[in-house]
Design a protein around this motif. Structure first.
Motif, PDB file in Angstrom:
ATOM      1  N   LEU A  17       0.671  -1.227  -0.098  1.00  0.00           N
ATOM      2  CA  LEU A  17       0.077   0.126   0.318  1.00  0.00           C
ATOM      3  C   LEU A  17       0.826   1.590   0.175  1.00  0.00           C
ATOM      4  O   LEU A  17       0.772   1.879  -0.769  1.00  0.00           O
ATOM      5  N   ALA A  18       1.836   0.972   0.766  1.00  0.00           N
ATOM      6  CA  ALA A  18       2.785   2.295   0.809  1.00  0.00           C
ATOM      7  C   ALA A  18       3.444   3.220  -0.353  1.00  0.00           C
ATOM      8  O   ALA A  18       3.515   3.840  -0.400  1.00  0.00           O
ATOM      9  N   TYR A  19       3.772   1.720  -1.012  1.00  0.00           N
ATOM     10  CA  TYR A  19       4.102   1.921  -2.696  1.00  0.00           C
ATOM     11  C   TYR A  19       3.432   2.327  -3.830  1.00  0.00           C
ATOM     12  O   TYR A  19       3.673   2.946  -4.216  1.00  0.00           O
ATOM     13  N   LEU A  68       0.887   4.211  -3.108  1.00  0.00           N
ATOM     14  CA  LEU A  68       0.147   5.335  -2.458  1.00  0.00           C
ATOM     15  C   LEU A  68       1.278   6.237  -3.407  1.00  0.00           C
ATOM     16  O   LEU A  68       0.860   7.593  -4.043  1.00  0.00           O
ATOM     17  N   TYR A  69       2.532   5.748  -2.820  1.00  0.00           N
ATOM     18  CA  TYR A  69       4.161   6.685  -3.273  1.00  0.00           C
ATOM     19  C   TYR A  69       3.678   6.644  -5.021  1.00  0.00           C
ATOM     20  O   TYR A  69       4.026   8.099  -6.020  1.00  0.00           O
ATOM     21  N   LEU A  70       3.128   6.018  -5.852  1.00  0.00           N
ATOM     22  CA  LEU A  70       3.016   6.303  -7.145  1.00  0.00           C
ATOM     23  C   LEU A  70       2.259   6.878  -7.376  1.00  0.00           C
ATOM     24  O   LEU A  70       2.338   7.702  -8.121  1.00  0.00           O
ATOM     25  N   ASP A  71       1.214   6.855  -6.624  1.00  0.00           N
ATOM     26  CA  ASP A  71      -0.049   7.783  -7.166  1.00  0.00           C
ATOM     27  C   ASP A  71      -0.091   8.925  -7.071  1.00  0.00           C
ATOM     28  O   ASP A  71      -0.521   9.895  -7.867  1.00  0.00           O
ATOM     29  N   ASP A  72       0.744   9.104  -5.766  1.00  0.00           N
ATOM     30  CA  ASP A  72       0.950  10.485  -5.751  1.00  0.00           C
ATOM     31  C   ASP A  72       1.710  11.235  -6.967  1.00  0.00           C
ATOM     32  O   ASP A  72       1.796  12.218  -7.229  1.00  0.00           O
ATOM     33  N   ARG A  73       2.773  10.433  -7.406  1.00  0.00           N
ATOM     34  CA  ARG A  73       3.356  11.038  -8.267  1.00  0.00           C
ATOM     35  C   ARG A  73       2.978  11.479  -9.321  1.00  0.00           C
ATOM     36  O   ARG A  73       3.241  12.008 -10.321  1.00  0.00           O
ATOM     37  N   ARG A  74       2.784  10.108 -10.123  1.00  0.00           N
ATOM     38  CA  ARG A  74       2.050   9.578 -11.464  1.00  0.00           C
ATOM     39  C   ARG A  74       0.544   9.971 -11.574  1.00  0.00           C
ATOM     40  O   ARG A  74      -0.236  10.723 -12.706  1.00  0.00           O
ATOM     41  N   THR A  91      -9.328   5.890  -7.526  1.00  0.00           N
ATOM     42  CA  THR A  91      -9.423   4.807  -7.107  1.00  0.00           C
ATOM     43  C   THR A  91      -8.015   3.687  -7.627  1.00  0.00           C
ATOM     44  O   THR A  91      -8.582   2.698  -6.768  1.00  0.00           O
ATOM     45  N   TRP A  92      -7.129   4.004  -7.764  1.00  0.00           N
ATOM     46  CA  TRP A  92      -5.451   3.556  -8.166  1.00  0.00           C
ATOM     47  C   TRP A  92      -5.217   2.542  -7.582  1.00  0.00           C
ATOM     48  O   TRP A  92      -5.079   1.296  -7.531  1.00  0.00           O
ATOM     49  N   LYS A  93      -5.034   3.513  -6.265  1.00  0.00           N
ATOM     50  CA  LYS A  93      -4.599   2.546  -5.341  1.00  0.00           C
ATOM     51  C   LYS A  93      -4.824   1.513  -4.730  1.00  0.00           C
ATOM     52  O   LYS A  93      -3.949   0.467  -4.622  1.00  0.00           O
ATOM     53  N   TRP A  94      -6.078   1.732  -4.415  1.00  0.00           N
ATOM     54  CA  TRP A  94      -6.916   0.657  -3.952  1.00  0.00           C
ATOM     55  C   TRP A  94      -7.335  -0.526  -5.089  1.00  0.00           C
ATOM     56  O   TRP A  94      -7.267  -1.796  -4.468  1.00  0.00           O
ATOM     57  N   VAL A  95      -7.853  -0.742  -6.510  1.00  0.00           N
ATOM     58  CA  VAL A  95      -7.430  -2.023  -7.336  1.00  0.00           C
ATOM     59  C   VAL A  95      -6.812  -2.016  -6.959  1.00  0.00           C
ATOM     60  O   VAL A  95      -6.458  -3.738  -7.472  1.00  0.00           O
ATOM     61  N   ASP A 112      -1.983   1.964  15.049  1.00  0.00           N
ATOM     62  CA  ASP A 112      -2.596   3.057  15.519  1.00  0.00           C
ATOM     63  C   ASP A 112      -2.860   4.745  15.668  1.00  0.00           C
ATOM     64  O   ASP A 112      -2.820   5.544  15.666  1.00  0.00           O
ATOM     65  N   GLY A 113      -3.653   4.842  14.414  1.00  0.00           N
ATOM     66  CA  GLY A 113      -5.013   5.472  14.116  1.00  0.00           C
ATOM     67  C   GLY A 113      -3.921   6.731  13.171  1.00  0.00           C
ATOM     68  O   GLY A 113      -5.000   7.482  12.936  1.00  0.00           O
ATOM     69  N   VAL A 114      -3.019   6.101  12.787  1.00  0.00           N
ATOM     70  CA  VAL A 114      -2.005   7.142  11.144  1.00  0.00           C
ATOM     71  C   VAL A 114      -1.931   6.592  10.229  1.00  0.00           C
ATOM     72  O   VAL A 114      -1.528   4.993  10.397  1.00  0.00           O
ATOM     73  N   GLU A 115      -2.389   6.933   9.017  1.00  0.00           N
ATOM     74  CA  GLU A 115      -2.466   6.410   8.011  1.00  0.00           C
ATOM     75  C   GLU A 115      -0.936   5.517   7.635  1.00  0.00           C
ATOM     76  O   GLU A 115      -0.207   6.715   7.522  1.00  0.00           O
ATOM     77  N   VAL A 116      -0.746   4.832   6.701  1.00  0.00           N
ATOM     78  CA  VAL A 116      -0.177   4.367   6.567  1.00  0.00           C
ATOM     79  C   VAL A 116       0.718   5.559   4.907  1.00  0.00           C
ATOM     80  O   VAL A 116      -0.166   5.879   4.259  1.00  0.00           O
ATOM     81  N   GLN A 117       1.903   5.615   5.045  1.00  0.00           N
ATOM     82  CA  GLN A 117       2.398   6.608   4.442  1.00  0.00           C
ATOM     83  C   GLN A 117       3.079   6.193   3.058  1.00  0.00           C
ATOM     84  O   GLN A 117       3.178   4.865   3.357  1.00  0.00           O
ATOM     85  N   PRO A 118       3.227   7.032   2.166  1.00  0.00           N
ATOM     86  CA  PRO A 118       3.901   6.557   0.599  1.00  0.00           C
ATOM     87  C   PRO A 118       5.221   6.130   1.704  1.00  0.00           C
ATOM     88  O   PRO A 118       6.131   7.122   1.648  1.00  0.00           O
ATOM     89  N   LYS A 119       5.802   5.390  -0.131  1.00  0.00           N
ATOM     90  CA  LYS A 119       7.416   4.818   0.872  1.00  0.00           C
ATOM     91  C   LYS A 119       7.672   4.906  -1.179  1.00  0.00           C
ATOM     92  O   LYS A 119       6.730   3.959  -1.412  1.00  0.00           O
ATOM     93  N   LYS A 120       8.690   4.912  -0.979  1.00  0.00           N
ATOM     94  CA  LYS A 120       9.359   4.665  -2.841  1.00  0.00           C
ATOM     95  C   LYS A 120       9.465   2.988  -2.804  1.00  0.00           C
ATOM     96  O   LYS A 120      10.385   2.541  -1.840  1.00  0.00           O
ATOM     97  N   PRO A 121       9.105   2.885  -3.525  1.00  0.00           N
ATOM     98  CA  PRO A 121       8.730   1.717  -4.060  1.00  0.00           C
ATOM     99  C   PRO A 121      10.098   0.686  -4.710  1.00  0.00           C
ATOM    100  O   PRO A 121      11.398   1.605  -4.986  1.00  0.00           O
ATOM    101  N   THR A 122       9.963  -0.450  -4.191  1.00  0.00           N
ATOM    102  CA  THR A 122      11.238  -1.056  -4.549  1.00  0.00           C
ATOM    103  C   THR A 122      11.300  -1.881  -5.769  1.00  0.00           C
ATOM    104  O   THR A 122      10.327  -1.485  -6.649  1.00  0.00           O
ATOM    105  N   LYS A 123      12.524  -2.248  -6.140  1.00  0.00           N
ATOM    106  CA  LYS A 123      12.277  -2.294  -7.960  1.00  0.00           C
ATOM    107  C   LYS A 123      11.933  -3.511  -7.379  1.00  0.00           C
ATOM    108  O   LYS A 123      11.207  -3.676  -9.375  1.00  0.00           O
ATOM    109  N   GLU A 124      11.480  -4.545  -7.686  1.00  0.00           N
ATOM    110  CA  GLU A 124      10.433  -5.800  -6.410  1.00  0.00           C
ATOM    111  C   GLU A 124       9.269  -5.776  -7.752  1.00  0.00           C
ATOM    112  O   GLU A 124       8.125  -5.598  -8.208  1.00  0.00           O
TER     113      GLU A 124
END
Length: 82
Positions: free
Chosen positions: A21-23, A25-31, A36-40, A58-70
């Protein structure tokens, strides 16, 4: 004879759901994908929609993270099949 569903990737990416999900979110933001893309794309890989236990810790949403090559390779394989 039934046609195969080309929207199903050849392989599933076996990584923790929060990382996936973090990956996404990262791509969704940049591209600037559709809203709904991230959910699909999550459902494509895991076969289920994102739930609150994946989306929040703990009530904090997952933050975007640069995706791995995989992850990027998996996404490229999927997008080339669609």
């Amino acid at each position: 004879m039934r046609e195969p569903n080309i929207n199903i990737p050849k392989r599933k990416l076996d990584i923790p759901k929060k990382d996936f999900l973090a990956y996404a979110l990262y791509l969704d933001d940049r591209r600037k994908y559709e809203a709904t893309w991230k959910w699909v794309i999550f459902k494509v890989n895991y076969g289920e929609w994102v739930n609150k236990s994946v989306r929040f810790t703990d009530g904090v949403e997952v933050q975007p993270k640069k995706p791995t090559k995989e992850f990027l390779q998996w996404l490229d394989e999927y997008q080339n099949r669609v």
